[in-house]
Design a protein around this motif. Structure first.
Motif, PDB file in Angstrom:
ATOM      1  N   THR A 104     -30.337 -15.008   8.634  1.00 29.15           N
ATOM      2  CA  THR A 104     -29.696 -14.131   7.612  1.00 29.15           C
ATOM      3  C   THR A 104     -30.578 -13.345   6.977  1.00 29.15           C
ATOM      4  N   CYS A 105     -31.944 -13.430   7.042  1.00 23.94           N
ATOM      5  CA  CYS A 105     -32.960 -12.441   6.631  1.00 23.94           C
ATOM      6  C   CYS A 105     -32.962 -11.393   7.636  1.00 23.94           C
ATOM      7  N   ARG A 106     -32.812 -11.444   8.823  1.00 27.17           N
ATOM      8  CA  ARG A 106     -33.028 -10.492   9.785  1.00 27.17           C
ATOM      9  C   ARG A 106     -31.674  -9.662   9.931  1.00 27.17           C
ATOM     10  N   SER A 107     -30.694 -10.085   9.347  1.00 23.18           N
ATOM     11  CA  SER A 107     -29.140  -9.572   9.065  1.00 23.18           C
ATOM     12  C   SER A 107     -29.389  -8.792   7.873  1.00 23.18           C
ATOM     13  N   ALA A 108     -29.854  -9.145   6.871  1.00 21.98           N
ATOM     14  CA  ALA A 108     -30.249  -8.482   5.670  1.00 21.98           C
ATOM     15  C   ALA A 108     -31.164  -7.050   5.947  1.00 21.98           C
ATOM     16  N   ILE A 109     -32.219  -7.258   6.625  1.00 16.42           N
ATOM     17  CA  ILE A 109     -33.227  -6.293   6.929  1.00 16.42           C
ATOM     18  C   ILE A 109     -32.520  -5.218   7.597  1.00 16.42           C
ATOM     19  N   LYS A 110     -31.773  -5.687   8.715  1.00 15.13           N
ATOM     20  CA  LYS A 110     -31.208  -4.766   9.753  1.00 15.13           C
ATOM     21  C   LYS A 110     -30.078  -3.912   8.711  1.00 15.13           C
ATOM     22  N   TRP A 111     -29.448  -4.575   7.833  1.00 11.64           N
ATOM     23  CA  TRP A 111     -28.494  -3.703   6.887  1.00 11.64           C
ATOM     24  C   TRP A 111     -29.146  -2.927   6.365  1.00 11.64           C
ATOM     25  N   LEU A 112     -30.447  -3.156   5.573  1.00 12.20           N
ATOM     26  CA  LEU A 112     -30.957  -2.288   4.873  1.00 12.20           C
ATOM     27  C   LEU A 112     -31.479  -1.007   5.581  1.00 12.20           C
ATOM     28  N   LYS A 113     -32.080  -1.359   6.895  1.00 15.92           N
ATOM     29  CA  LYS A 113     -32.516  -0.143   7.778  1.00 15.92           C
ATOM     30  C   LYS A 113     -31.582   0.828   8.174  1.00 15.92           C
ATOM     31  N   VAL A 114     -30.349   0.075   8.565  1.00 18.25           N
ATOM     32  CA  VAL A 114     -29.257   0.908   8.867  1.00 18.25           C
ATOM     33  C   VAL A 114     -28.963   2.094   7.830  1.00 18.25           C
ATOM     34  N   ARG A 115     -29.124   1.606   6.648  1.00 17.50           N
ATOM     35  CA  ARG A 115     -28.561   2.284   5.551  1.00 17.50           C
ATOM     36  C   ARG A 115     -29.712   3.136   4.850  1.00 17.50           C
ATOM     37  N   GLY A 116     -30.759   3.170   5.737  1.00 19.66           N
ATOM     38  CA  GLY A 116     -31.883   3.967   5.327  1.00 19.66           C
ATOM     39  C   GLY A 116     -32.863   3.613   4.205  1.00 19.66           C
ATOM     40  N   VAL A 117     -32.643   2.288   3.754  1.00 22.44           N
ATOM     41  CA  VAL A 117     -33.415   1.753   2.593  1.00 22.44           C
ATOM     42  C   VAL A 117     -34.791   1.622   2.843  1.00 22.44           C
ATOM     43  N   ASP A 118     -35.720   2.169   2.493  1.00 26.97           N
ATOM     44  CA  ASP A 118     -37.181   2.098   2.671  1.00 26.97           C
ATOM     45  C   ASP A 118     -37.696   0.609   2.272  1.00 26.97           C
ATOM     46  N   ILE A 119     -38.128  -0.167   3.311  1.00 27.26           N
ATOM     47  CA  ILE A 119     -38.752  -1.383   3.136  1.00 27.26           C
ATOM     48  C   ILE A 119     -40.108  -1.234   3.189  1.00 27.26           C
ATOM     49  N   THR A 120     -40.980  -1.373   1.994  1.00 25.06           N
ATOM     50  CA  THR A 120     -42.143  -1.048   1.747  1.00 25.06           C
ATOM     51  C   THR A 120     -42.871  -2.140   1.887  1.00 25.06           C
ATOM     52  N   GLU A 121     -42.642  -3.498   1.932  1.00 27.89           N
ATOM     53  CA  GLU A 121     -43.275  -4.839   1.884  1.00 27.89           C
ATOM     54  C   GLU A 121     -42.124  -5.834   2.503  1.00 27.89           C
ATOM     55  N   ASN A 122     -42.848  -6.462   3.485  1.00 31.34           N
ATOM     56  CA  ASN A 122     -41.928  -7.697   3.954  1.00 31.34           C
ATOM     57  C   ASN A 122     -42.785  -8.870   3.905  1.00 31.34           C
ATOM     58  N   ILE A 123     -42.543  -9.670   2.685  1.00 33.61           N
ATOM     59  CA  ILE A 123     -43.394 -10.575   2.370  1.00 33.61           C
ATOM     60  C   ILE A 123     -42.993 -12.157   3.209  1.00 33.61           C
ATOM     61  N   PRO A 124     -43.826 -12.505   3.840  1.00 30.88           N
ATOM     62  CA  PRO A 124     -43.352 -13.798   4.495  1.00 30.88           C
ATOM     63  C   PRO A 124     -43.116 -14.923   3.218  1.00 30.88           C
ATOM     64  N   LEU A 125     -42.066 -15.411   2.981  1.00 31.06           N
ATOM     65  CA  LEU A 125     -41.780 -16.342   1.968  1.00 31.06           C
ATOM     66  C   LEU A 125     -42.587 -17.682   2.099  1.00 31.06           C
ATOM     67  N   PHE A 126     -42.679 -18.140   3.392  1.00 30.34           N
ATOM     68  CA  PHE A 126     -42.954 -19.462   3.558  1.00 30.34           C
ATOM     69  C   PHE A 126     -44.581 -19.562   3.303  1.00 30.34           C
ATOM     70  N   ASP A 127     -45.484 -18.415   3.866  1.00 35.26           N
ATOM     71  CA  ASP A 127     -46.771 -18.269   3.878  1.00 35.26           C
ATOM     72  C   ASP A 127     -47.195 -17.842   2.343  1.00 35.26           C
ATOM     73  N   THR A 128     -46.407 -17.000   1.755  1.00 34.12           N
ATOM     74  CA  THR A 128     -46.893 -16.396   0.332  1.00 34.12           C
ATOM     75  C   THR A 128     -45.866 -16.254  -0.557  1.00 34.12           C
ATOM     76  N   PRO A 129     -45.262 -17.495  -1.123  1.00 38.15           N
ATOM     77  CA  PRO A 129     -44.203 -17.321  -1.896  1.00 38.15           C
ATOM     78  C   PRO A 129     -44.606 -16.808  -3.267  1.00 38.15           C
ATOM     79  N   PRO A 130     -43.625 -16.078  -4.019  1.00 41.30           N
ATOM     80  CA  PRO A 130     -44.035 -15.372  -4.983  1.00 41.30           C
ATOM     81  C   PRO A 130     -44.407 -16.538  -6.270  1.00 41.30           C
ATOM     82  N   SER A 131     -45.431 -15.974  -7.000  1.00 42.23           N
ATOM     83  CA  SER A 131     -46.007 -16.930  -8.194  1.00 42.23           C
ATOM     84  C   SER A 131     -44.870 -17.093  -9.077  1.00 42.23           C
TER      85      SER A 131
END
Length: 121
Positions: free
Chosen positions: A13-40
């Motif tokens: 699902t994450c890969r599909s979402a990122i692909k969707w964003l990239k195809v539409r030219g959305v600039d992904i500035t940070e790709n944060i690994p959720l399991f390693d560094t969950p948000p506070s």
């Protein structure tokens, strides 16, 4: 518009979402690994506020950890602060991906929601 994505690389699902964003030219500035560094808890509180969603939408209800912890029965008696702390303590509990530009937030990947939030108009 630059966005930050909290995801898990092995999640389809994450890969599909990122692909969707990239195809539409959305600039992904940070790709944060959720399991390693969950948000506070503080960061999750801001994401929750910006999303306009109820906190339960942030839980990965189909996940193994959610089921093992029997959270379906425990969440109704927990405060929002307790839920935020719980989410922050284990990235596997968080529904993924979370995409944010600092103002808007989407949780999970559904094309109609992404179209509305992230398609360039």
């Amino acid at each position: 518009m630059p966005v930050k994505v909290f995801c898990y690389d092995k999640c389809g699902t994450c890969r599909s979402a990122i692909k969707w964003l990239k195809v539409r030219g959305v600039d992904i500035t940070e790709n944060i690994p959720l399991f390693d560094t969950p948000p506070s808890a503080k960061e999750l509180a801001k994401l929750l506020s910006d999303s306009g969603l109820e906190i339960k939408k942030f839980f990965n209800t189909s996940g193994e950890v959610y089921r093992e912890m029997n959270l379906k029965d425990k969440l109704p008696s927990m405060s929002q602060e307790q839920m935020l702390e719980l989410l922050a303590s284990n990235g596997r509990l968080i529904k993924r991906p979370i995409v944010t530009d600092g103002h808007k937030v989407t949780v999970g990947f559904k094309e109609p929601e992404f179209e509305q939030a992230w398609a360039k108009g």
